[in-house]
Structure formats: structure tokens, C-alpha cells
Design a protein around this motif. Structure first.
Motif, PDB file in Angstrom:
ATOM      1  N   UNK C 130       0.976  -1.178   0.092  1.00  0.00           N
ATOM      2  CA  UNK C 130      -0.107  -0.142   0.053  1.00  0.00           C
ATOM      3  C   UNK C 130       0.887   1.268  -0.081  1.00  0.00           C
ATOM      4  N   UNK C 131       0.668   2.305  -0.824  1.00  0.00           N
ATOM      5  CA  UNK C 131       1.199   3.536  -0.771  1.00  0.00           C
ATOM      6  C   UNK C 131       0.586   4.551  -0.847  1.00  0.00           C
ATOM      7  N   UNK C 132       0.612   5.794   0.024  1.00  0.00           N
ATOM      8  CA  UNK C 132      -0.239   6.812   0.041  1.00  0.00           C
ATOM      9  C   UNK C 132       0.300   7.957  -1.044  1.00  0.00           C
ATOM     10  N   UNK C 133      -0.501   8.468  -2.060  1.00  0.00           N
ATOM     11  CA  UNK C 133      -0.012   9.536  -2.655  1.00  0.00           C
ATOM     12  C   UNK C 133      -0.122  10.718  -1.844  1.00  0.00           C
ATOM     13  N   UNK C 160       6.318   0.687 -11.908  1.00  0.00           N
ATOM     14  CA  UNK C 160       7.499   1.399 -11.663  1.00  0.00           C
ATOM     15  C   UNK C 160       7.511   2.146 -10.342  1.00  0.00           C
ATOM     16  N   UNK C 161       8.501   2.216  -9.383  1.00  0.00           N
ATOM     17  CA  UNK C 161       8.494   2.910  -8.391  1.00  0.00           C
ATOM     18  C   UNK C 161       9.610   3.022  -7.449  1.00  0.00           C
ATOM     19  N   UNK C 162       9.804   4.185  -6.591  1.00  0.00           N
ATOM     20  CA  UNK C 162      11.097   3.925  -5.684  1.00  0.00           C
ATOM     21  C   UNK C 162      11.013   3.759  -4.303  1.00  0.00           C
ATOM     22  N   UNK C 163       9.696   2.833  -3.932  1.00  0.00           N
ATOM     23  CA  UNK C 163       9.636   2.654  -2.710  1.00  0.00           C
ATOM     24  C   UNK C 163      10.864   1.847  -1.906  1.00  0.00           C
ATOM     25  N   UNK C 197       5.184   1.105   5.629  1.00  0.00           N
ATOM     26  CA  UNK C 197       4.198   1.773   5.003  1.00  0.00           C
ATOM     27  C   UNK C 197       2.964   1.475   5.333  1.00  0.00           C
ATOM     28  N   UNK C 198       2.408   0.418   5.807  1.00  0.00           N
ATOM     29  CA  UNK C 198       1.085   0.087   6.524  1.00  0.00           C
ATOM     30  C   UNK C 198       0.778   0.761   7.886  1.00  0.00           C
ATOM     31  N   UNK C 199       1.989   0.844   8.664  1.00  0.00           N
ATOM     32  CA  UNK C 199       1.941   1.706   9.722  1.00  0.00           C
ATOM     33  C   UNK C 199       1.717   3.178   9.620  1.00  0.00           C
ATOM     34  N   UNK C 200       2.614   3.638   8.459  1.00  0.00           N
ATOM     35  CA  UNK C 200       2.567   5.102   8.226  1.00  0.00           C
ATOM     36  C   UNK C 200       1.210   5.625   7.687  1.00  0.00           C
ATOM     37  N   UNK C 201       0.479   4.667   6.802  1.00  0.00           N
ATOM     38  CA  UNK C 201      -0.712   5.113   6.344  1.00  0.00           C
ATOM     39  C   UNK C 201      -1.859   5.075   7.437  1.00  0.00           C
ATOM     40  N   UNK C 202      -1.547   3.887   8.146  1.00  0.00           N
ATOM     41  CA  UNK C 202      -2.804   3.997   9.191  1.00  0.00           C
ATOM     42  C   UNK C 202      -2.409   5.209  10.065  1.00  0.00           C
ATOM     43  N   UNK C 203      -1.104   5.508  10.586  1.00  0.00           N
ATOM     44  CA  UNK C 203      -0.923   6.825  11.295  1.00  0.00           C
ATOM     45  C   UNK C 203      -1.498   8.135  10.513  1.00  0.00           C
TER      46      UNK C 203
END
Lengths: 368, 368, 368, 368, 368
Positions: C130-133, C160-163, C197-203
Motif C-alpha cells: 500500500x502506498x499513499x500519494x 515502476x516505483x521508488x519505494x 508503509x502500513x503503519x505510516x498510512x494508518x498513522x
């Protein structure tokens, strides 16, 4: 709510009374062979069926001794005792078969939870047997205890009944598999009938619940809530009986014992599947009942809201009209309009315009 | 609520009817090979596909005997029986393959719970097959039984259908892996289609549920509650079928049997993942439906509250005005104001001031 | 509710669409290497990083062959494939690394559930990334598949992504532990970013939910319910992704494989703790949202009740006053009070007394 | 709702913030020894207690080196580090004790979940320590990490505090059992204090909840809902901390390690019982809060209903009276009653009869 | 709500207070033999029963030493200590029997959770004993601790009571099985009484709940909600005590110890069944209470809705009538109808027609 409701509730109240303890029973020794249930019949009724693949004998007997002689025969003997209150009979059985006192004390305690217990020379099973009276629709509960030994199966019922007749029928007809089985197969056959009755009773209840649905949509009177709660309670009652029975059958299907033939395990698993299905059905009906309650409340509150909205709008339209009439009911010396010849008709016109205008406004805002 | 609703409910009622027991079926022997379902077609229809990596043969056959000759061949034989009501055919199969009577009795009981049973010479699987009629949107349920032996897979369906055509297609094209697999791989391929159908049906239902959302926001009519409850019930029905199927596939994926090759376990695990995903989706949609119900109720009650508030405020403004008019409608001999020339106009002025004052007050308190 | 709401719902609807099946995909062979997702980019983009404790090489490559030569080197090779739609590339990989066809068929099925599968020469992992724009706030979902072999880690992304840039950064700087680890440590490093990223998005979502609280208390407009439901759905969406990911990481942390060094297990356990924490947070926020909904409803209904109570009391006070005025508006020939000089003023007095009396009464009963 | 409420919510919001991730922390190496928490004090404060059954020494130390010399002594050394921000101190410890870098990276990450990790030469424990400020009633959270080796126990706190003073006291008095125990017993003693604090805090909160009950019954003002929600959130916060702590202690009580003496297991089991009790209490209080909310809503709505019923009945009684007055306010030329001398008094009589009749009717139907 | 309610709540509040911690108790050593409960009696009361199959002796003793001499006898000695506050007695026991200090510290902590702990020379059991005062209906809680050794069973009660009299009675009568059992059988007999009391208390509560049902249907006053919540809380309190007791008995039934004879396991399993049954009953009653609350709310809101509907319809009928009267109360110079002789009577006619028409309309729409 009326007397009928109270009757229903009184009936369902009885349903819940399966775990009570009398003050004076506290501290009794667990192997006291004394009857702790409700006496449901007059005299104890003893029946015996003795069979193997070739022969078959069915008897109503008077004395426990007539069974004891079959104890070491290779034939399967099914000994059915209807009525538990005659302590002497029970003690004769305990002595005759050399059972632990605990075994028969357990049989006498008709309020006990469904269970499987392995003893040195027998396996004790107990389960609640539910039966529906076709006429009154009442569900009767009875404790069924089974004691399984190498060649004898003892079944104890609280009152005389013909629920196991199909099994007797199968024994009578020589071709059936039951004639080749042991006491374990016979145990399965009896439990199978108990579980089939669970499924049947849930099915009958389920049908009523489904019929309710139509009443709910066509004519949701006040009595319907009572009915829903009555069914809900009946269903809960069924679940409370099925859940421990399921645990019991699960234990049974896992039991490693010399008395249970390897080939019987598949039958006990089948039984487990059936009782699981009964459980699934009761879940389904519970969900349906809960949806029905919600639908009922939605329907009722929608109806009330509609009435209130209509009445409020009706009143609101008259409010400015009555106000206008009030204005021209005042007694001021100078009210120019009062003098004009067509004033009265103009007032009517204004009132009609106001009323129609309000109606259109309410319509436009989708309040009507 | 209208006839259409009743239709929907009648349909969904049928959905719940999967665990009923007829009174006369209680106590039947579990190995009675008698058909206990609903007869869904006229004549039994037998198809056979016989293949190995190199050869492939597809036939519609008339007699069970034509299959029996393949019993000991190294090729994989898939024998598909559509229609279960012809007891003779079933008994021929039982005798021909030397199956335990229980195996085919189980196949005939179309109301049984999904299960895996291992027998000495075969594995019996049963699962509910759901299919959606593209036109009517009806979901039909059918019991699928599979009997897996070393070289033959027997599949029993209640009625003729082409749901397994893609598998036949894969068998026909020589390159596909299925041609190198045994009966276990074929079993997987069939179950895979069953599970794919679960996912497909949930997806179709899910799409309708999502469309409902827009209707809910744009124009929440009364019918929408009925729709939500209908979908809720359909979803519950799906869940009630998927859950035991999941248990069945879990058992299968853990089964240690000579008939199942080590390499097939990865496929059964895949299947488990897929059915778990079906389950997850149905959870998601259930949450959405429950939110939709809440949103509906909030919307409706907000709307009603707004109307009531408006109407009440409207009435309240006229109440003091009508009172003032009432005062000057009294017939006292001495009411000084009545004599004054401009009283009537002053009264109007006071009324307008009172009305505007009240409006401002309500505005200030954010009641408007 | 407005267009914006519909937009939000349309977006969130997309979130639920992770388990759909197209009719034509039913019955496909599980090892068909065909892309079953949505094409998210034009050309496949291949990157390779090759390192050991001492050396390090980073390349954008054109041909799969360039990677294959590293297959048996003792160095760790990380081969990143962005874009799954080019079947030819995928098949070259399958052949080059001698993977089971099933492995790459799984990689191509971007709708599959997070999983761990052990094969003879590799371990396959898949998880939702999961990624948040940052700008639009949209959460994008992407399926990440990892294939772990002795010396090569293949990672497959849908676009393509830079994650994973921070991991590349750590590889570039020679001091970091990652340079001494094997493909198992690299796997951990990548999964760690996914979980972070999960934790970040939930935050981020949690912060919005907490901000909502203030709005809720200060100015609870109607839009707030929509917002709460939108957040609720987003949270559900996150949970639906995190739960299977947790299962997957649990399986991974328990996996006994030659490819996973003993020392890596502590890292996978750490990962499990982190994802459990993400789960705990989402539980907390769900509880908060549910409380917020309740507070909103309480606030709204308290406010409405206050208004209604005020208006009702206001009306009730005027009712007896208007009645009194009505009495003296009657035209009876004999109404003694009408003649008395001060009657009008007395009427006013009585009215004021009545009104004040009622107010005091309401005050006393705490209705005001 | 007022500023105070917002304060409460702001405070409780902070409570939920225990699982956030900063964007820039994503992808950090797990063994980076960098402080990831909030700096809560200025300088790191180091204390050491060294004891065995006979001797005892307590020191505030300046350098990590002073502890290292005790590393291989048979005495138990308790090394307490208050403040985690000084990376140099932490690295000295890592080097001095030869800990895996991961161990101290974990200690530095104050947002991590309670856990037990076994390493080759130590066991790492972390748990959230809750403390209640007696004056402000605020609950502060602090991460406590313990590293247990054969003869040294390192405890890391985020800020200086005297919470472990009772343990020091027990060490000082020679008679206590702690003097005969190893680092495992000391670990138990510290965790015991943490768990006792959980129970204490729940008890204090519980007392407030119970006091609320009386307010609820005697004078249920609007503020009470805010209070209930605040307590609910505090309780949730406690539960969110206790649950993982329970898991941690469960793992600990099952851990088979050379560092934990057989005889210590009984203490860890005791600890598990205590934390389970904390959990049970919090369940009880949650149920009470939920009941309180329901009682509040019932009380409020009963009160509102009573008011509305009273007001409605009041209005309804005046409606026919006002109608009668209206009839005799009409100006028809011929209204026979108007001429009759006692008409006015008769009208009053009729009105009184109507009003009393309605009151009696309402009374009879139990509406009053 | 009245003082009685507050009393009830105060009582039930006490019920929840079983997990509190005093600030000053935090950090106490777990083997401090200090009394941590409430002192419930003045002097410690010591009773001893010593028996085997043949002999039997019962004594009230003064000194612990009188028991110690039986320590190594083959007879079973039951030593009952009522009152825990006399630290000296407890310490004499600890020394005399050579118990771990922890054992008696645990006995002294009357707030601890039910548990089983195995020590080198004894098994410690603790459980909450609930007793109902027949007169006041109050349920008292007491911590019962049992220490089982090879030949002595020590039972510790907080206050003097005759709850175990039936067991003494069974010991006195020589025929009973208890005389042939060891300390394990005696333990079972005591626990059996505790569990029987659970069942009895739930039964008594259940009867009250069932009686409530009739009141609910016949005359649902406001007090009934308070009663429901009181019962709900009592039930919760019972559940909170039964659940850990169940866990304790489960552990006991699984315990493999030299002190517990193989033959006693069947009794402990029986006990487990009984406590499970208590649990099932409490579930049933909880469901019933929850249904009762729902029925109450439905009844109340139905009643209110009926009143409101009636009153609204009543008002609405008068609104157009009052409007008509208002029209003819206007003072326009020209209102043709006023001149016509029968106008007044026609007005009455119109009014009656309007009123009846409205009534019919409301009837037709089923609003009445």
C-alpha cells in the motif's frame, strides 16, 4: 400483550430451567444412586432386543436378571429401561453388570450435561433427546443415557416412548447392516435418531419463522413482536441443547476404546456433520429472526413517521389561514379592508392562494 | 412493500431450506442407497473421459459396465454421472467398483454437509456447487460428490450442466498439465471451478451492492431497505455454503493419502487461499451492507427531523401573532386601543416586528 | 450529500474490488502464465543489484540473460521486475531459473491473497503493497511478489516505483548489515518497508480521524457523518489487507527452510510484532470512529430535542392565553365581564399571571 | 461541549498515538542504534545495585565501565539507565557486554510492542510502564526495556523515576528473598511492579466510574456523556497496553532458558494471573460504562417523553375549548344561543365538563 | 430513581471491587506472609477431621501442633482454618508442614485469582466461594484456599461458616465413599459444594429474572429497567467469578500429580461439566435479560407512539373546524352567508361532515 403471550412465555420459561439446583441437593455424594429428576411415569418398563446376524429375539421383561444371562453371549443385547425412579431396578443393574456406582448415579441425574465417560468395563453417554408433539407443538426434553459394554447396550429413558421404533424395525428386518454391527453401531443408530430429531425440530421451527416473514410484510400487527421473541427463545433453547451435544459427539468420535470398532468412527463423524448442520441451520434462523425484528421496527417507525408528517403538514397549512381570519375578526374602529365590498371574497382568494402555495412548496421539497 | 418483495423473500426463503428433515426420514439406515433429494432431471446422463499424457477419449455411455473396464488401466478415467435418482445405476457402480455401501448412500443424500471421507479404496468428497443464472440472476445450488480412486474419478451432479466444460477443454488440448496429472489433479481442477464460481457470484452480488450505494445517496426510496435485506440474506446464504466448503478443503489439504500425490498439496493450498479470499470478500460486503443500512436510517431520520423542525418553527411564529389578533377580537366595552385611528396598522407593525424578531432569534441559535 | 461524497464513495468502492473474478477466467489452468491483472505501465523495466560484503554493482538491464549468469555466484543478486504484462520476459525467467510453472503463474495473478509457498528450489512470497500519494491522499494497492533462491531474489512489482530506494541506499553504503546478509535478509528488508508503509498510512489516517474529533465537538455539520463512514471504510480496507499479510508473515517466521538462515528468524519475528502493532492501531481507530458516530448521533439528537422542547413550551404558554381572548371574543348578549370598565386590563393581568405561572412551573420541573 | 472537553479529548488523543511512523523512518536498518522516541530528560542517569545474600552495594555511577567489571562476578548486578538519547552510552553498553546490535536498537525504539526475545547471551524484555500522576490524574506511558544476562540485569527507562524504589528497599533489607534470587527473580520483581501499577490505575479509574453512577442517577447532566466517553477511551487505552503485555508475560512464563531458574516459573505464572485479573477488571468496567451509557440514554429519553406527553395533553385539552369559543365568536345574524341570558355561563359549564372529561379519559387510559 | 436504586447500585458496586490494589501494596515481596484482605471475624477458628475407612475423629483444636502429629499418618486429615488474619498461626503452619513461603503468602492474598499451583510437597488451589444469604438475598464472596498434601488437606476460609457441613456429615456416616478416598477425593467434595452453590445462586437469580417477565408484560413500570440492570450486573458478577473458576478446574482436571489418584480424574471432569452448565445457564439468563430490555423499550415506545398518534389526530380534526369558525368571526361589512337565516346551522352541519370525513379517512388509512 395478552394471556396467550404469558402462556407462551411460561412455556418458554420452563425451557430454560435445565440447570437448577435445590438447596438440599448441595453436597450430595456423587455416587448416591438416588433419582434427582422429575418422575414422568408410573412403573418402570423394561424391553430387551437380542440379535446377531442370523437370530433375533424381542421381549418385554419383568426382571433385570433376564438380561444378565446375555451378558457374556456374543450376540448384541439392547436393554431399554423406561423410567428411572425405581432405585431397586437400577441397583440390580449396577450389581449385575458390575458397574462403578458413579455410572448409575450419573444416569439418575437427569439434569446433567451431555457427556461421554469411559469406565473400566463400559462407556457412559448421555444426551438430551428433544421431541416435538405434533398436535400442541410443544417440545419435550428428556435425558437419554446409554451404557455401552462389549455385548450389551443399556438405554435409559425418562418415560416410555416409541422414538427408537425405526431402529427396532431395522433390527427386525434381517437384511439391514445393523444386524452385523456391535453395540457401537447400535449406539450410533440411537444417537442418529436423536440428532435427526434436532434437525427435524429446527426445520419445523424454521418453517414457522419463514411463514412469519409474509405476515410481517403484509400485515405487521403488534402480536408479531411477541411471536418473534418466542421463536427466538425457542431457538436459543435448541442451541443450548445442541451445543453440548455437539461437544459430546465430538468427544465420542475421537474416543479410542476397545469397545468402539475402527469402522464405526466414520459413522460418528457423519453424526458430527449432521449436528453441525443443525447448528448451521439454527444460526441461519437466528439471523433471520434478528433481521425480522429490524424490519418490523423499520416498518413501524416508517409508518408512524408518515402519519406524523402528514398530520403536521395538514396543521401547518391551516395556521396562516386561521391567522388571516383572526386579523379581520379584530374590532378596531378603523380597518379599511372591512369596508370594501369584495373584501370577504378577496380574503377567500388569498387563503386559497396561500394554501396552494404551501402545498406546492412542500411538494417541491419532497415533503409530501 | 409489494408483491415483488414477497417474491424476493420467497426466493431467499428457499435458500435457507438446506437442512430440513422429513419426519419419515428419521431413523433411516445410513447405508440405504435411496435418493433423498429433489429429482431435477429425467434420465441419468453418463459421460466418460479417459486420458493419459498421450491419448484421449471422450464418450457418452449407456452402461456403467463401459467404465468398469478402465478400472485397472493406468490411464485416468473421469466418469461423470448427471442425475442421482436412478438407484439401479448407483448400485451397479457400488458393486462394480466395490465401494462401501456408505459411500454411495452419502452421494445420494444431497442435503449433506460438505465433507471429505477416506475409505479403504477411495476418497469421497462432497461440496455445494453454486451457479448463477445469467438472465434471472437466480443462484442455484447443487450437491457435487466426487469419488476418487487410483485411476478413476467419479463425479456426481444432480442435473446436467456444462460447468466443467473448461476442464474438458483443457483435457482435450494435449499441452496442458492436466494430461500429466492423476485423479488428484483432476479433483483439484473440478474443485477449482466450484470455488471460482463462489468468487464470481460474490463479485456479481458485490457489484450490485456497490451500485446500491449511489442510489442510496441520490434517491433513497423506501424500496432500498428491502433490497439491502435481500442482499444481506443472499450474502448470508453464500457464507453458509462457503464456510463448510472451506473446512472441507482444509481437511483435504491436510489429508495424507496414497491417492493424493505430494505435488498436489500445493494446489489444494492454493484452493484454500482462494476460498479464504471469497470469505474475506463476503465479510467486506457484509460490512458495507451494514454501513448502508445505518446510512439509510441516518439519512431518513435527518430528513424527517429537518421537516419537523421547519414545520414547528413555522407554527411557532404564527402563535403570538394569532394571539395578538385574538386580543383585539374581544368584545370588551372599553379597549382603548380599538378607538385609536392607526391602531390597526400599528398592530400589523407589531406583528411584523415580532415575526422578524423570532426569525432572527432562531437564526442566531442556529435552529434554521 | 453531494458530488464530492459520490467521488469518495467511488474511490472507496474501488478499494473493495480485490476479489473479483471474470466469468471467462473460471476454469483456467493454474499454471497458465498469463497476466490476470490491470496493465499499469508500458514497458517492463528491469533493474539488478549485485553485492556481497565487499563489492557492489547496480544496473538497469535489458535482457533476462544478464541476470542468469549471477545465478550460481556466491554474491547476492536482487533482480527487480517492474511490470508483469510481458509474458515473454516472465517465461524467460521461468526457464532460466528452472522454476515450476506454477511459481510464475502465481506472480502473474495480481489478485491473489498474500501467501508463502515453498518449492523445491525457491520460496515464493506475495503481499499487498500500500502506498499513499502525498498530494491526493489516495492509497494505491499493488501486488508485490518475491521469489527467493539461494543467491538471487526476484521482486515483481506491477508498476515502476521508488519505494525500495532506502534499501538500495543501505546496500550502497558499505557499512550496513545488509551487505553481510543473504537473500533472506534482503527479503526481510523489503517486507519491512511494506509493513512500515502500513503503519505510516494508518498513522496518517489516524491523524485525520483525531482532527475530526475537534470538528465533531465544535461544529458537527452533516458532512461529518459522510467523513466518518469514509474513514471507516478506508480503515476496513486497510484491515482487510493487513490481516492476510499478518498470516503470511506468521507463516514465514515459522518456515523451516534451508534458504532462511537461523539468524533471520529474529527479524521476521520483529516484522510480525510490527504488523501486529499496525493491527492494534487500526483496532484503536475503529473504536474511536465508532465512538465518534455515537457522539455525533447523541449531539444531534440532543440538539433537536432542545429545539423541540423550547418550541413546544413556547406554544403551550400561548394556548391558554389565546383561549381567554377567544372567550371574550364571543358574541353572547350577556357576558357580564364585557361591561366592566377595567375588564380589558384585568384580562391582560390574568394573562401575564398565567404565563409567568406556567414558566415558573416548567422551571420547577426542570423542563427549561 | 466546552473547552474542558476539548482538553480531555486532546489528552486522550495523545494516548492513541503509540503506533505512528514518520515518513523518513521508513526503511531504516533494524540495527541502527538511533533514538526513535521523544527525549524526556536532559542527561542520562546511571544507577547500579550489586548484591548477593550477604553483601550489598548501591552507587550512582558516571561511566558504563564501572558496571562492566561486575559482569563475571557471581553477585547480581542491577544496572538502571534512565534516558535513552545518549547514543554513546548505549554503544558502550553494546560493546562492553558484547550484545547483538539488534538488542540495543530495540531498546532505543520506544514505540515497539511489548516483547520477549532470546539472544545467545541475553534475554530482552520490553513492556509499557503506566504511571498515574496523583495530582493531575494524568497517566504517563513509558517504555521499559530489560536485558537479562547471567549476572547482570540492565533496565532502561525513558526518564528518571522512583517507581522501582520498593524493590531497592527490599534489596537493602537483608532478610528478603530477593537477596537469594538471581537476575530472573529481580526481573520478576520489576515486572511485578509494572503489573501492580496496571491494577492500581484500573482501580483508580474504576472508582471514578463507580462514582459516576451516583451522579448518573441523581443528576444526569449533559456533561456526563463526555465523562463516560473519556473514561471509555482511557479504559480502551489501558486495555491496548495490557493485552500485549499479557502476551509478553505469557511468552516469558513459557520460555525455556538457562537464564531462568525452574523455581522462577511459579512467579511468572503469578504475574500472568495478576495481569489476567487486570484484564478481567477492565472488562467489568467496560461493561459498566456501556450500561451507564444505556441508562443515561434511557433516562434522558424517558424524561423528554414525559415532558412531551404532558405538553401535548395540555394543548389537546384546550383545543375543543378554543373551538367552542370560536363558534360563539361568529357574526351570523341568527345564532339562537347568543340571545339566551345564561348562555355564557352554560358555555363555561360545558367547557369545564369537556376539560374534566378529557382529563378523566386520559387518566383511565393511563396516559397521565 | 430513588434511594432504593442507589442502595442496589452501591451493593453491586461492591461486587465489582475485586481487583483493586492499594498504592502502598505495590512492590511488596510475593512471599510476605501478611494478610491483604478484609478482616471478617475476631479469632481464628481451627477444626480438624481425621478419618480412614474404619475410624473417624472430629475435633475443635487450639494449636496447630495438634494437626502436625497427623502429618505422616496414613489416615486422611482435614484441617479447616476459618480466619486468615492471625499471621502467627499461618506461620506455624508454614513451618510445621514445611511449605514454601509462597504457598501461604498466596493463601493470605484473598484478592487473588482462582488458581492451581503445584509445589514440591503440596498442591495449592484457590477459588471464590459464593453464598447467598437467604433473608437479605445478598451474595457474599469469600476466598477459599485448599492445600493438598499426601495425607492432610488444609482449607482456609475468610470467616466461619457451615457451608461444608454436608461433607462432614458424609464423613461421619461410615458407608459413604468419601471414607475410602484420599485427600484428592476430599478436595473434590469441597469444590463440588462450591460449584453447587454457583448453580444454586444462578438458579435463584434466574427465577427472579423469569418472574420479572410477567411484570414486564402486565405492568411495565419505570422501576423495571433498574431491576433489569441490577440483575444484569449481578449476572456479570457471577460470570466474572465462574469463568476463572472454570479455568482453574480445567487445569486441575488435567493435572498429572502423584497426589491425585487416577480414579479422581473422573470426578474433576464431572465438576468441569457442572461448572460449564453454570456457565451455560448464565448465558441463557443474559440473553433473556437482553431480550427483556428490548421488549421493555419496544413496549414503552409503542405506548408513547399510540398516545402521540391519538393526540395528534384529535388536534388535527379540530383545526379546520376552528378555521371555519374563524372565517365567520370576521367583521367584513359584506359577508353574504352571515345574513342567511340558517347559516349557523349549516355551519354546524358542514363542521360535522368535515369531522366525520376526516375520521373515516384516518380509519381508511389505518391510522386509528
Amino acid at each position: 400483550m395478552n394471556l396467550k403471550t404469558i402462556d407462551i412465555l411460561a412455556a418458554s420459561r420452563k425451557l430454560t430451567a435445565f440447570a437448577k439446583k435445590r438447596k438440599e441437593d448441595i453436597g450430595l455424594s456423587p455416587d448416591d444412586i438416588s433419582f434427582r429428576g422429575e418422575r414422568k411415569m408410573d412403573t418402570v418398563y423394561l424391553r430387551m432386543v437380542d440379535y446377531d446376524a442370523n437370530d433375533f429375539k424381542e421381549e418385554i421383561i419383568e426382571k433385570v436378571a433376564s438380561v444378565l444371562i446375555h451378558q457374556n453371549n456374543p450376540t448384541v443385547t439392547w436393554f431399554n429401561i423406561d423410567g428411572l425412579h425405581d432405585t431397586q431396578v437400577i441397583e440390580e443393574i449396577a450389581t449385575g453388570f458390575d458397574f462403578d456406582k458413579l455410572v448409575l448415579a450419573d444416569v439418575m441425574d437427569t439434569h446433567s450435561r451431555p457427556k461421554v465417560r469411559e469406565f473400566s468395563n463400559c462407556i457412559l453417554l448421555s444426551i438430551k433427546m428433544l421431541q416435538q408433539d405434533e398436535e400442541s407443538g410443544r417440545i419435550s426434553v428428556e435425558n437419554l443415557s446409554l451404557i455401552m459394554t462389549e455385548s450389551v447396550l443399556l438405554s435409559f429413558q425418562e418415560k416410555r416412548g416409541d422414538v427408537f421404533e425405526p431402529v427396532r424395525e431395522r433390527i427386525r428386518s434381517q437384511k439391514k447392516r445393523i444386524r452385523n454391527g456391535g453395540t457401537d453401531y447400535l449406539t450410533f443408530a440411537l444417537l442418529d435418531i436423536v440428532v435427526d430429531n434436532y434437525i427435524y425440530i429446527i426445520g419445523v421451527l424454521g418453517e414457522k419463522i419463514e411463514t412469519l416473514e409474509e405476515t410481517l410484510l403484509v400485515n405487521p400487527g403488534k402480536g408479531i413482536v411477541d411471536e418473534i421473541y418466542t421463536y427466538k427463545r425457542k431457538l436459543n433453547f435448541l442451541r443450548k441443547n445442541i451445543t453440548p451435544a455437539k461437544e459430546m459427539i465430538l468427544s465420542l468420535s475421537k474416543l479410542e476404546s476397545e469397545l468402539i470398532d475402527e469402522s464405526s468412527h466414520v459413522h460418528f463423524k457423519e453424526l458430527l456433520d449432521n449436528i453441525q448442520q443443525a447448528n448451521d441451520s439454527s444460526d441461519t434462523y437466528r439471523d433471520i429472526l434478528s433481521d425480522q425484528l429490524n424490519i418490523y421496527h423499520t416498518t413501524i417507525s416508517t409508518k408512524l413517521n408518515d402519519i406524523m408528517k402528514f398530520l403536521t403538514i395538514f396543521s401547518v397549512i391551516f395556521i396562516p389561514l386561521t391567522f388571516i381570519a383572526g386579523i379581520y375578526g379584530t374590532n378596531f374602529d378603523v380597518v379599511p379592508e372591512l369596508k370594501y365590498e369584495y373584501s370577504y371574497f378577496i380574503m377567500w382568494g388569498v387563503m386559497i392562494v396561500v394554501a396552494i402555495g404551501m402545498l406546492l412548496y412542500f411538494k417541491k421539497r419532497k415533503w409530501l
